[in-house]
Motif scaffolding. Structure first.
Motif, PDB file in Angstrom:
ATOM      1  N   TRP A 221      42.945  54.088  58.847  1.00  0.00           N
ATOM      2  CA  TRP A 221      43.686  55.238  59.411  1.00  0.00           C
ATOM      3  C   TRP A 221      43.164  56.610  58.889  1.00  0.00           C
TER       4      TRP A 221
ATOM      5  N   SER B  16      46.709  48.833  53.043  1.00  0.00           N
ATOM      6  CA  SER B  16      47.806  48.820  54.071  1.00  0.00           C
ATOM      7  C   SER B  16      47.755  47.807  54.724  1.00  0.00           C
ATOM      8  N   SER B  17      48.719  46.937  54.803  1.00  0.00           N
ATOM      9  CA  SER B  17      48.919  45.611  55.502  1.00  0.00           C
ATOM     10  C   SER B  17      50.441  45.351  56.020  1.00  0.00           C
ATOM     11  N   PRO B  18      50.488  45.280  57.083  1.00  0.00           N
ATOM     12  CA  PRO B  18      49.583  45.311  58.251  1.00  0.00           C
ATOM     13  C   PRO B  18      48.964  46.657  58.353  1.00  0.00           C
TER      14      PRO B  18
ATOM     15  N   ASN C  46      46.627  50.153  60.010  1.00  0.00           N
ATOM     16  CA  ASN C  46      46.454  50.910  61.297  1.00  0.00           C
ATOM     17  C   ASN C  46      44.927  51.432  61.017  1.00  0.00           C
TER      18      ASN C  46
ATOM     19  N   GLY D 159      45.597  46.406  62.504  1.00  0.00           N
ATOM     20  CA  GLY D 159      46.845  45.452  62.594  1.00  0.00           C
ATOM     21  C   GLY D 159      46.588  44.438  61.637  1.00  0.00           C
TER      22      GLY D 159
ATOM     23  N   TYR E 232      54.065  49.562  57.964  1.00  0.00           N
ATOM     24  CA  TYR E 232      54.224  48.529  59.022  1.00  0.00           C
ATOM     25  C   TYR E 232      54.681  47.392  58.603  1.00  0.00           C
TER      26      TYR E 232
ATOM     27  N   ASP F 150      54.852  42.368  61.290  1.00  0.00           N
ATOM     28  CA  ASP F 150      53.689  41.259  61.201  1.00  0.00           C
ATOM     29  C   ASP F 150      53.934  40.191  62.229  1.00  0.00           C
TER      30      ASP F 150
ATOM     31  N   LYS G  58      58.512  54.021  61.660  1.00  0.00           N
ATOM     32  CA  LYS G  58      57.913  53.185  62.467  1.00  0.00           C
ATOM     33  C   LYS G  58      58.895  52.175  62.707  1.00  0.00           C
TER      34      LYS G  58
ATOM     35  N   GLY H 298      51.076  45.177  63.302  1.00  0.00           N
ATOM     36  CA  GLY H 298      50.997  46.736  63.572  1.00  0.00           C
ATOM     37  C   GLY H 298      51.378  47.133  65.099  1.00  0.00           C
TER      38      GLY H 298
ATOM     39  N   CYS I 108      48.079  51.952  71.734  1.00  0.00           N
ATOM     40  CA  CYS I 108      49.115  51.626  71.304  1.00  0.00           C
ATOM     41  C   CYS I 108      49.884  50.986  72.357  1.00  0.00           C
TER      42      CYS I 108
END
Length: 379
Positions: free
Chosen positions: A115, A159-161, A163, A166, A194, A198, A225, A308, A357
């Motif tokens: 991202w 970041s997990s999930p 962007n 995913g 996110y 998952d 989100k 994601g 998206c």
């Protein structure tokens, strides 16, 4: 540099202003409205004179305590409200974390693809973002992080999930990253925005797997989100005492505090476990539909994202010297010709891909797919 995701949205708005019916899969947010119960809580807060005045810089105790309780469930660690700083969304929380650990010129490792906001917030904090390539499933590994570590490396953004990919990191990968970070005294800024989306059932907080990392970790979250509250701007960070003290001081000297009405709305959202669960169910179904439809188009290869809100297909099979040479050119053509807005992979350090998206309603998604197929088959 302006965020290219916003540039796509701006171009779509220009076309709409001219009367063009544009369908967008370019947004980085759920299309749905915020839950009525959250809106009702905000209205109640508006009518409460206590919200008409200054609040505390760190955030309301009731919200911080609930955030801490949720984080305790996620991580298995005994967080309290004192460990939480409320921020103006997760982006602000990331900035507060980074400005606490970054000196001018310090380097922060960010995933590539990833991202663009992660690199942007590093720059805003005075640091230098260093792209770290992900593996074939778009996940960071300790080996890659070590290859890109220098004497100036102070943090990694995880970041997990993720962007736009995913990707959900495996337990083994997270343990290895945690061990690497502790060994080299590198901060792990875990962007968990996110976490509820998952679709593999394998998501774990890195701190649940590696509690020894707690002295070198910052957990960032928010309601944007999970609860379709992107415009409400309420996020948070959980971190060691010195990070929270720095963040609190920064908030006190700049924005004073996050608006109390918004905090009351976020408190109501965190009490609502049904809305994120229902959204995740719908997003998984729409993910499956979109990925299958994209893979039916010649020249597109779309992996199934672990989680994601996005599909992230390769469109390399559509690119050529005598046609679209880049995914940015293809995205522009799709917007102008099919009137479908998508984000080119160049925005994520991934030329040759698009981000679409699927956190939209069924009609929007089906209309977009129909237009994409018709335009690409008729080219």
């Amino acid at each position: 540099m302006d965020n290219p995701i916003f540039a796509v949205a701006a171009r779509a708005d220009e076309l709409r202003a001219r009367g063009v019916d544009v369908v967008t899969l370019a947004a980085g947010e759920p299309q749905s409205a915020t839950s009525p119960r959250v809106v009702a809580a905000a209205i109640d807060a508006i009518n409460d004179p206590a919200t008409h005045h200054y609040g505390t810089a760190q955030g309301e105790a009731s919200l911080r305590n609930l955030v801490a309780a949720v984080a305790t469930t996620d991580t298995g660690l005994p967080w309290t409200g004192a460990d939480v700083q409320i921020a103006l969304g997760a982006k602000h929380a990331l900035f507060l974390a980074l400005q606490a650990v970054v000196d001018p010129g310090d380097e922060v490792l960010v995933a590539a693809p990833g991202w663009p906001g992660h690199a942007e917030v590093v720059i805003a904090a005075g640091g230098v973002p260093i792209p770290a390539p992900t593996d074939e499933r778009f996940r960071l590994t300790a080996d890659t992080l070590e290859q890109h570590r220098t004497a100036r490396t102070v943090a990694v953004l995880l970041s997990s999930p993720g962007n736009p990919t995913g990707a959900v990191h495996s337990d083994v990968q997270l343990r290895d990253i945690a061990a690497w970070a502790v060994e080299h005294e590198v901060w792990v800024i875990s962007d968990d925005i996110y976490r509820k989306f998952d679709f593999t059932g394998t998501y774990r907080s890195i701190l649940r797997l590696a509690p020894a990392l707690s002295d070198w970790a910052v957990v960032v979250g928010g309601v944007s989100k999970e609860h379709a509250m992107t415009g409400w701007r309420v996020g948070w960070l959980l971190a060691p005492e010195e990070i929270i003290a720095s963040a609190r001081k920064h908030v006190s000297r700049t924005i004073t505090h996050v608006p109390l009405i918004n905090q009351r709305a976020a408190l109501a959202a965190l009490h609502d476990v049904d809305t994120p669960a229902a959204a995740a169910h719908d997003y998984r179904r729409r993910r499956d539909f979109l990925v299958e439809a994209l893979n039916e188009i010649d020249g597109i290869d779309c992996p199934l994202p672990d989680g994601g809100l996005f599909a992230f297909p390769s469109v390399a099979g559509l690119l050529s010297e005598d046609g679209w040479r880049t995914s940015a050119e293809l995205a522009g053509w799709l917007l102008d010709t099919a009137h479908v807005a998508v984000v080119p992979g160049e925005a994520f350090n991934a030329p040759g891909r698009l981000r679409l998206c699927f956190a939209v309603d069924d009609h929007t998604l089906h209309t977009a797919v129909k237009r994409l197929k018709a335009a690409l088959e008729a080219r």
